[in-house]
Motif scaffolding. Structure first.
Motif, PDB file in Angstrom:
ATOM      1  N   ALA A  64       0.840  -1.200   0.000  1.00 20.43           N
ATOM      2  CA  ALA A  64       0.000   0.000   0.000  1.00 20.43           C
ATOM      3  C   ALA A  64       0.875   1.249   0.000  1.00 20.43           C
ATOM      4  O   ALA A  64       0.640   2.185  -0.777  1.00 20.43           O
ATOM      5  CB  ALA A  64      -0.936  -0.007   1.198  1.00 20.43           C
ATOM      6  N   ALA A  65       1.895   1.262   0.852  1.00 23.82           N
ATOM      7  CA  ALA A  65       2.805   2.409   0.904  1.00 23.82           C
ATOM      8  C   ALA A  65       3.582   2.553  -0.403  1.00 23.82           C
ATOM      9  O   ALA A  65       3.766   3.673  -0.903  1.00 23.82           O
ATOM     10  CB  ALA A  65       3.769   2.248   2.084  1.00 23.82           C
ATOM     11  N   GLY A  66       4.020   1.435  -0.971  1.00 23.90           N
ATOM     12  CA  GLY A  66       4.753   1.483  -2.233  1.00 23.90           C
ATOM     13  C   GLY A  66       3.899   1.988  -3.383  1.00 23.90           C
ATOM     14  O   GLY A  66       4.362   2.773  -4.223  1.00 23.90           O
ATOM     15  N   ALA A  67       2.645   1.551  -3.436  1.00 21.47           N
ATOM     16  CA  ALA A  67       1.748   2.009  -4.497  1.00 21.47           C
ATOM     17  C   ALA A  67       1.450   3.494  -4.353  1.00 21.47           C
ATOM     18  O   ALA A  67       1.408   4.226  -5.354  1.00 21.47           O
ATOM     19  CB  ALA A  67       0.453   1.200  -4.479  1.00 21.47           C
ATOM     20  N   LEU A  68       1.261   3.958  -3.118  1.00 25.38           N
ATOM     21  CA  LEU A  68       1.037   5.395  -2.905  1.00 25.38           C
ATOM     22  C   LEU A  68       2.269   6.210  -3.274  1.00 25.38           C
ATOM     23  O   LEU A  68       2.158   7.279  -3.892  1.00 25.38           O
ATOM     24  CB  LEU A  68       0.638   5.661  -1.453  1.00 25.38           C
ATOM     25  CG  LEU A  68      -0.795   5.319  -1.084  1.00 25.38           C
ATOM     26  CD1 LEU A  68      -1.024   5.522   0.409  1.00 25.38           C
ATOM     27  CD2 LEU A  68      -1.767   6.167  -1.882  1.00 25.38           C
ATOM     28  N   ALA A  69       3.454   5.715  -2.911  1.00 24.68           N
ATOM     29  CA  ALA A  69       4.689   6.415  -3.262  1.00 24.68           C
ATOM     30  C   ALA A  69       4.875   6.461  -4.781  1.00 24.68           C
ATOM     31  O   ALA A  69       5.286   7.495  -5.338  1.00 24.68           O
ATOM     32  CB  ALA A  69       5.889   5.738  -2.601  1.00 24.68           C
ATOM     33  N   ALA A  70       4.557   5.376  -5.457  1.00 24.95           N
ATOM     34  CA  ALA A  70       4.661   5.356  -6.923  1.00 24.95           C
ATOM     35  C   ALA A  70       3.658   6.318  -7.551  1.00 24.95           C
ATOM     36  O   ALA A  70       3.967   6.991  -8.548  1.00 24.95           O
ATOM     37  CB  ALA A  70       4.433   3.941  -7.444  1.00 24.95           C
ATOM     38  N   ALA A  71       2.458   6.427  -6.980  1.00 23.95           N
ATOM     39  CA  ALA A  71       1.454   7.363  -7.501  1.00 23.95           C
ATOM     40  C   ALA A  71       1.917   8.811  -7.307  1.00 23.95           C
ATOM     41  O   ALA A  71       1.753   9.640  -8.210  1.00 23.95           O
ATOM     42  CB  ALA A  71       0.113   7.135  -6.815  1.00 23.95           C
ATOM     43  N   VAL A  72       2.511   9.116  -6.162  1.00 25.32           N
ATOM     44  CA  VAL A  72       3.017  10.466  -5.913  1.00 25.32           C
ATOM     45  C   VAL A  72       4.158  10.777  -6.880  1.00 25.32           C
ATOM     46  O   VAL A  72       4.214  11.869  -7.472  1.00 25.32           O
ATOM     47  CB  VAL A  72       3.459  10.620  -4.445  1.00 25.32           C
ATOM     48  CG1 VAL A  72       4.250  11.901  -4.221  1.00 25.32           C
ATOM     49  CG2 VAL A  72       2.251  10.588  -3.526  1.00 25.32           C
ATOM     50  N   ALA A  73       5.063   9.822  -7.067  1.00 24.18           N
ATOM     51  CA  ALA A  73       6.172  10.022  -8.011  1.00 24.18           C
ATOM     52  C   ALA A  73       5.645  10.229  -9.429  1.00 24.18           C
ATOM     53  O   ALA A  73       6.151  11.076 -10.172  1.00 24.18           O
ATOM     54  CB  ALA A  73       7.123   8.835  -7.959  1.00 24.18           C
ATOM     55  N   ALA A  74       4.625   9.488  -9.799  1.00 24.95           N
ATOM     56  CA  ALA A  74       4.029   9.640 -11.132  1.00 24.95           C
ATOM     57  C   ALA A  74       3.388  11.005 -11.289  1.00 24.95           C
ATOM     58  O   ALA A  74       3.447  11.604 -12.376  1.00 24.95           O
ATOM     59  CB  ALA A  74       3.006   8.536 -11.366  1.00 24.95           C
ATOM     60  N   CYS A  75       2.772  11.514 -10.228  1.00 29.84           N
ATOM     61  CA  CYS A  75       2.185  12.859 -10.291  1.00 29.84           C
ATOM     62  C   CYS A  75       3.263  13.921 -10.521  1.00 29.84           C
ATOM     63  O   CYS A  75       3.050  14.878 -11.281  1.00 29.84           O
ATOM     64  CB  CYS A  75       1.415  13.160  -9.013  1.00 29.84           C
ATOM     65  SG  CYS A  75      -0.142  12.263  -8.894  1.00 29.84           S
TER      66      CYS A  75
END
Length: 191
Positions: free
Chosen positions: A64-75
């Motif tokens: 969950a933390a990794g997916a959120l971090a990847a979403a923030v990086a993608a933004c």
């Protein structure tokens, strides 16, 4: 060689071929194939979703933390791309279309990813045609994955329902067969 070295290991199991708490992972003492249906593996979880073993909760939190971090990086990457459009002075219409395109694609990708965790697709060809749209809206897919990890392994409810139905069918078939018919004694006829 010791007994542990001679006994083959099964996927997700111990040296004797048994999975902790898993009815489907049990095998004969000889290391033969397991009887009955086997649970389907889920990416990053394997078959630990069946009995929540192998640091299951820790994996869920980490994913969950990794997916959120990847979403923030993608933004941030999309923000830099949008700044490039502003520097190129393409105009307000193009900038607005890009924002709308990413927002719509992310919403569709989030919805389709979430639905994929709950049921199998009715039309796999249609899902394949949406693959490029889901790739553009990958932020929505990442957010859906992160949100699902907060409650369960993504797809666990679907896999558990299918696995339990397969176990019930197997037990029903197994219960209807009462052994080797040739070994049964024939009733004696009265004289």
């Amino acid at each position: 060689m010791s007994d542990d070295e001679q006994t083959p290991r099964t996927a997700g199991g111990t040296a004797d071929g048994k999975t902790a708490g898993s009815a489907a992972g049990k095998t004969a003492a000889t290391g033969g194939p397991s009887a009955g249906p086997r649970p389907e593996e889920i990416r990053f979880f394997g078959t630990t979703w069946v009995d929540h073993s192998g640091h299951y909760a820790l994996r869920r939190a980490g994913l969950a933390a990794g997916a959120l971090a990847a979403a923030v990086a993608a933004c941030f990457v999309l923000r830099f791309a949008f700044q490039g459009l502003q520097i190129a002075n393409t105009g307000g219409l193009v900038n607005g279309l890009v924002i709308v395109m990413f927002a719509v694609c992310s919403a569709i990708a989030c919805r389709k990813t979430w639905e994929g965790f709950q049921r199998r697709p009715d039309d796999p060809a249609r899902e394949d045609s949406l693959r490029s749209l889901k790739a553009i809206g990958f932020i929505g897919s990442l957010l859906a994955y992160a949100a699902r990890c907060l409650t369960e392994a993504p797809g666990e409810k679907l896999h558990r329902a299918e696995y339990e139905a397969a176990l019930a069918r197997y037990e029903k078939r197994r219960g209807s067969r009462t052994g080797n018919p040739a070994a049964r004694r024939k009733p004696k006829r009265g004289k």
